[in-house]
Design a protein around this motif. Sequence first.
Motif, PDB file in Angstrom:
ATOM      1  N   ASP A   1       0.777  -1.338   0.008  1.00  0.00           N
ATOM      2  CA  ASP A   1       0.056  -0.032  -0.078  1.00  0.00           C
ATOM      3  C   ASP A   1       0.923   1.408  -0.007  1.00  0.00           C
ATOM      4  N   GLN A   2       0.318   2.452   0.306  1.00  0.00           N
ATOM      5  CA  GLN A   2       1.080   3.771   0.135  1.00  0.00           C
ATOM      6  C   GLN A   2       1.953   3.801   1.274  1.00  0.00           C
ATOM      7  N   TYR A   3       1.993   2.997   2.292  1.00  0.00           N
ATOM      8  CA  TYR A   3       2.891   3.079   3.591  1.00  0.00           C
ATOM      9  C   TYR A   3       3.996   1.926   3.546  1.00  0.00           C
ATOM     10  N   CYS A   4       3.608   0.911   3.005  1.00  0.00           N
ATOM     11  CA  CYS A   4       4.716  -0.188   3.149  1.00  0.00           C
ATOM     12  C   CYS A   4       4.506  -1.014   1.842  1.00  0.00           C
ATOM     13  N   SER A   5       5.543  -1.538   1.304  1.00  0.00           N
ATOM     14  CA  SER A   5       5.927  -2.156   0.123  1.00  0.00           C
ATOM     15  C   SER A   5       5.151  -3.707   0.066  1.00  0.00           C
ATOM     16  N   GLY A   6       4.591  -4.154   1.115  1.00  0.00           N
ATOM     17  CA  GLY A   6       4.230  -5.624   1.237  1.00  0.00           C
ATOM     18  C   GLY A   6       4.953  -6.696   1.892  1.00  0.00           C
ATOM     19  N   TYR A   7       4.635  -7.744   2.348  1.00  0.00           N
ATOM     20  CA  TYR A   7       5.440  -8.619   2.787  1.00  0.00           C
ATOM     21  C   TYR A   7       4.898 -10.299   2.505  1.00  0.00           C
ATOM     22  N   SER A   8       5.855 -10.863   1.936  1.00  0.00           N
ATOM     23  CA  SER A   8       5.614 -12.250   1.605  1.00  0.00           C
ATOM     24  C   SER A   8       5.799 -13.211   2.813  1.00  0.00           C
ATOM     25  N   GLY A   9       4.811 -13.853   3.301  1.00  0.00           N
ATOM     26  CA  GLY A   9       4.906 -14.557   4.491  1.00  0.00           C
ATOM     27  C   GLY A   9       5.814 -15.724   4.250  1.00  0.00           C
ATOM     28  N   ALA A  10       6.567 -16.136   5.412  1.00  0.00           N
ATOM     29  CA  ALA A  10       7.110 -17.676   5.363  1.00  0.00           C
ATOM     30  C   ALA A  10       7.410 -18.121   6.767  1.00  0.00           C
ATOM     31  N   ALA A  11       7.577 -19.435   6.508  1.00  0.00           N
ATOM     32  CA  ALA A  11       7.599 -20.047   7.803  1.00  0.00           C
ATOM     33  C   ALA A  11       8.978 -20.094   8.448  1.00  0.00           C
ATOM     34  N   ASN A  12       9.100 -20.160   9.674  1.00  0.00           N
ATOM     35  CA  ASN A  12      10.294 -20.243  10.590  1.00  0.00           C
ATOM     36  C   ASN A  12      11.158 -18.975  10.246  1.00  0.00           C
ATOM     37  N   GLU A  13      10.657 -18.042  10.291  1.00  0.00           N
ATOM     38  CA  GLU A  13      11.578 -16.931  10.214  1.00  0.00           C
ATOM     39  C   GLU A  13      12.311 -16.145  11.658  1.00  0.00           C
ATOM     40  N   SER A  14      13.354 -15.822  11.562  1.00  0.00           N
ATOM     41  CA  SER A  14      13.860 -15.258  12.996  1.00  0.00           C
ATOM     42  C   SER A  14      13.297 -14.013  13.246  1.00  0.00           C
ATOM     43  N   ALA A  15      13.547 -13.489  14.522  1.00  0.00           N
ATOM     44  CA  ALA A  15      13.194 -12.230  14.657  1.00  0.00           C
ATOM     45  C   ALA A  15      13.896 -11.128  14.084  1.00  0.00           C
ATOM     46  N   ALA A  16      15.269 -11.419  13.784  1.00  0.00           N
ATOM     47  CA  ALA A  16      16.098 -10.755  13.195  1.00  0.00           C
ATOM     48  C   ALA A  16      15.757 -10.457  11.589  1.00  0.00           C
ATOM     49  N   ARG A  17      15.282 -11.607  11.028  1.00  0.00           N
ATOM     50  CA  ARG A  17      14.916 -11.462   9.587  1.00  0.00           C
ATOM     51  C   ARG A  17      13.568 -10.769   9.463  1.00  0.00           C
ATOM     52  N   ILE A  18      12.620 -10.876  10.312  1.00  0.00           N
ATOM     53  CA  ILE A  18      11.487 -10.267  10.287  1.00  0.00           C
ATOM     54  C   ILE A  18      11.680  -8.565  10.338  1.00  0.00           C
ATOM     55  N   ILE A  19      12.319  -8.213  11.396  1.00  0.00           N
ATOM     56  CA  ILE A  19      12.818  -6.933  11.748  1.00  0.00           C
ATOM     57  C   ILE A  19      13.366  -6.371  10.338  1.00  0.00           C
ATOM     58  N   TYR A  20      14.380  -7.143   9.854  1.00  0.00           N
ATOM     59  CA  TYR A  20      15.234  -6.345   8.470  1.00  0.00           C
ATOM     60  C   TYR A  20      14.207  -6.406   7.539  1.00  0.00           C
ATOM     61  N   ARG A  21      13.426  -7.409   7.120  1.00  0.00           N
ATOM     62  CA  ARG A  21      12.366  -7.295   6.034  1.00  0.00           C
ATOM     63  C   ARG A  21      11.266  -6.243   6.411  1.00  0.00           C
ATOM     64  N   VAL A  22      10.945  -6.095   7.384  1.00  0.00           N
ATOM     65  CA  VAL A  22       9.779  -4.929   7.839  1.00  0.00           C
ATOM     66  C   VAL A  22      10.351  -3.678   7.532  1.00  0.00           C
ATOM     67  N   SER A  23      11.633  -3.454   8.248  1.00  0.00           N
ATOM     68  CA  SER A  23      12.226  -2.264   7.779  1.00  0.00           C
ATOM     69  C   SER A  23      12.468  -1.786   6.134  1.00  0.00           C
ATOM     70  N   GLN A  24      13.020  -2.775   5.771  1.00  0.00           N
ATOM     71  CA  GLN A  24      12.940  -2.410   4.220  1.00  0.00           C
ATOM     72  C   GLN A  24      11.632  -2.360   3.532  1.00  0.00           C
ATOM     73  N   ALA A  25      10.494  -3.063   3.753  1.00  0.00           N
ATOM     74  CA  ALA A  25       9.278  -2.663   3.077  1.00  0.00           C
ATOM     75  C   ALA A  25       8.540  -1.458   3.757  1.00  0.00           C
ATOM     76  N   CYS A  26       8.755  -1.008   4.874  1.00  0.00           N
ATOM     77  CA  CYS A  26       8.106   0.039   5.494  1.00  0.00           C
ATOM     78  C   CYS A  26       9.062   1.306   5.581  1.00  0.00           C
ATOM     79  N   ASN A  27      10.096   1.386   5.120  1.00  0.00           N
ATOM     80  CA  ASN A  27      11.061   2.541   5.244  1.00  0.00           C
ATOM     81  C   ASN A  27      11.346   2.929   6.659  1.00  0.00           C
ATOM     82  N   ILE A  28      11.609   1.979   7.480  1.00  0.00           N
ATOM     83  CA  ILE A  28      12.044   2.394   8.878  1.00  0.00           C
ATOM     84  C   ILE A  28      13.297   2.133   9.476  1.00  0.00           C
ATOM     85  N   ASN A  29      14.079   2.709  10.084  1.00  0.00           N
ATOM     86  CA  ASN A  29      15.296   2.263  10.400  1.00  0.00           C
ATOM     87  C   ASN A  29      15.146   1.151  11.358  1.00  0.00           C
ATOM     88  N   PRO A  30      15.644  -0.143  11.444  1.00  0.00           N
ATOM     89  CA  PRO A  30      15.679  -1.144  12.172  1.00  0.00           C
ATOM     90  C   PRO A  30      16.112  -0.828  13.664  1.00  0.00           C
TER      91      PRO A  30
END
Length: 746
Positions: free
Chosen positions: A136-165
Motif C-alpha cells: 500500500d502507500q505506506y509499506c511495499s508489502g510482505y511475503s509470509g514465510a515459515a520459521n523466520e527469525s526475529a532478526a529476519r522479520i525486523i530486517y524485512r519489515v524495515s525494508q518494506a516500510c522504510n523504517i530504521n531497524p
Amino acid sequence: MSRRAPRSRNNRKITRLLTCFLAVTAVVAGTVLPAGAASAAAPAAAPAATTVSNAVSQVVGDPAASGIVKSTLVGFNPGNIISDAVFTNKSTMTEAQIQAFFNSKVSRCLGGTDENGKPIVCLKDFKITSVTRPADQYCSGYSGAANESAARIIYRVSQACNINPQVLIVMLQKEQGLITHTWPSAWRYNIALGQGCPDTAPCDPNYIGFFHQIYGAARQMQIYMEGRWFQWYAPGKTWNILYNPTASCGSSPVYVANKATSALYYYTPYQPNAAALRAGYGNGDGCSAYGNRNFYNYFTDWFGSTQGIKYPDGPIVNVGKDIYAISNGTAYHITADVWPEYKAAYGNPEATVNAHIASLGQGGAASLFLRDATAGTVSYLNGGKTHRFASCDLVAKWKGNCASLTTFDSDDFRSPGAGAEMTTRANVKGDARIFALEGSALVPYQNVAAMTAWGQQAPSAFAATMPAAHAAKYPAVPTRFVPGQLITVVGSDRVFLPTADGQLIYLPKFDNARSMGLSTDVLKAVPTASIVNHPGRSNLGRYVVCNGATYFTANGALYRVPSSGGFTAVTPDSRTCALLKIADDAQGPLFVNATGDSTIYIADGGAFRHVGNPATLTALNGPGATRVVTLAPADLAGLPKGQILRADIGFVVTPGDGKVYLADAGRLLYLNSWSVADALGLPRAAVSISDAAGAALPKAGTVTAVVRCNAQLYSAASGTFTKITDAGGTSVTELSAANCATLRLP
C-alpha cells in the motif's frame, strides 16, 4: 482476551494513538486535536488511543538488564528526539548484523517454561511464521514465510516500510525488554510493541503475535509521519506537551521540529520532566514519564547519535569501557593486558556505539602480533612501534601463531612506525629481570652479568617487553644468577646460594663458602619474584656432591671422600660445580688436622672425632698413603667435635659386608648378635672403617659372653662380670688389655 504485560504500582501504562489503521479504507472520525499551541493556557490533553506503552513505567524494558547506566541526557532535545533521516534510514543494519546484535545482548538464555507453560525462548533464538501483507502507500508489502527469525522479520519489515531497524529494536527494548531479556514469557512476543492493545479493552486480535506487532508498528509510523490523519504534534509548530498522564503535573511548550519526533509523541504523548532527565535511566519523581526518554537513552547508547553522526574510523574506538581495534572491516577487542601498547602506538580511542562494532567482522581478542594485510609482514607491537619478526619460528617462540594474527590494513599497520627487529631477548612488564627465549621456555636472568656469565645473546640485543599475562603462558623456570653468586632477599639478611636447578641453599657462615672457593660478595635485596621458582631448601656445610662424587671442602678446594661422614652434603648445579677446584680426587679415607698440631681427626657420625692412636689410624686408612688435609686452627676449631675414636678396640663395621666386629689388637672378632654386646655392657655402636682397612685385619673368631682378661676368666650378663674357673664348654674370647680396660670388671 490476549495477555498484556503485568502491572505493578510503578508500572501504570498509558494509551496512545497507534490505531488499527487500514490504509485504504479507514476513516478517522471525530479526530481530536490537542487543546492548543504554545500560547494555550492549559496543557494539551492526551488523545484517545488504542495502543499501550511504558511511557511512565521503569519496569518494562529494565535498563539495568542492558548493562548500561547513563548518568546524563546531555543532547536530548524534546522537539527533535530523532531526525527524520535517521528514523527512516533502513540501511543501518543487515539481517546478520541484527542477529549479531541480539546475540551480543544475551550470552545465555535461561530456557524452561513460563507461567503459562509456554517455552521460554530469547529473542536471539525466536522464530515464527510470518504472514503475507499487501503493498500500500505506506509499506511495499510482505511475503509470509515459515520459521523466520526475529532478526529476519525486523530486517524485512524495515525494508518494506522504510523504517530504521534500530528504531524497531529500541522500541522492543523499551516496551517489553525483549532485547536483553533472558527468560521472556511467550505473551511478551504477542504484545511486543503494544500495537493495538489499549488499557481499556482487550488487544485487537489482528495485532496479536510478534510479526503483526512489528509490521503493524512500522506501518503505523509511516501513517503518523504522513500527517494526513494525525495532525496534533504536527512538525513545524509549538505544542504544549504533558509531563505525565496526570494533568496536574503540568506541561511545557515544545517546538516539534520533524515528522519522526511527532510520530514518537503520537506513540507516547509525554515528554520527560527535569527529574526524569536527571535520573538517566533511573526513576524521577511522581510526575515523570520515561517512554521518549528511554527511547533516546537506548538509541544513543546502542547506536549513536539520533541525528546521524558518522561512526569513527578508528583504528582505536571504545564503547564505554570496552576498547576495540578496527581495521580492514574487522573489530578486535583490546583487553587490559595489551591496551597500554595499543595506546602508546595509536593514542586514545574515539567513542562509538555497540551497533558500530556489531556491524563489523569480529576478530576476537586483539593481540600484540600484528600482520600487514597487504605486505604480509608480521610484527610485535611494543613501545609505540612495530617490531618485525624475521620468521614464523620466532613468532612461535613468542607464543604467537602466524596462522592467527591481528590483521591491519597497511596504513594502520605502518602508522606507529617501525622499531628494531625482534630477537630472542625479552623483558616482562613489571619485572626488573631480563629474559631469553630458550627452546620453549622464557628463562629469567637476574641481571646482565648473569646473562653474560651464561654465554647468552649479547645484552645489547633488542628486547621487546611482553605483558605479565603473556609471560605467564610459559612454564615457570628458576632465575639464573651468576654461577656461585651469593644473595640476600628483600626483607632479610640471610645469605643464600641460588642454583639454576631451583635450589636456594642457606649459608650459615661465610667460612663454608670460602672453604669451597666461592666469592663472599653478596648481591643484596634481590626481589622475592626472583626466587619464587627456587623451592629447594638446604644448608651449605662442608660437604658437596658434584658429578656424583662427594667432596669435603677446605682451603678453597674440594677433596673427595667415600662418604659425607654423617654430615648433610648439598648438591649444587653443574654451573656452580664447574667453578670449584678439585684438589684431590682419590677415593680413600680423608683425615684433617690443624697447622702446627699433629692431632688427627676423621668425620664420623656427623662430628669430627680424634683418631686415638696410630693403630686406629692404620685400621681406618688401610694400606697405602694416608691423606691428611691441614686446616687453619680457627677453621678446625669451627668443626663440630665428637668422642675420641679408637679402631684397635670397640666395634667396627665395613661398608663392603656390613658385619659388625670387635677390633682387638689388630684382629677382628665377629659379633653375631647385639645381645652379646649387651651382656658385655658395651654400647650398640660401631665405627665405620674402610673395606681396605677391614681387609687388612685378620678375622679371628666370634665374640662370646665368656672372656679372659689378664689371665682371669669372666662370665658376663647385662654388663656384670663374674669370676669363674671353668668355661663349662663355652668358647672363651681372649681380649687385649686395651679392650679389657673398657669393661666393668670386678
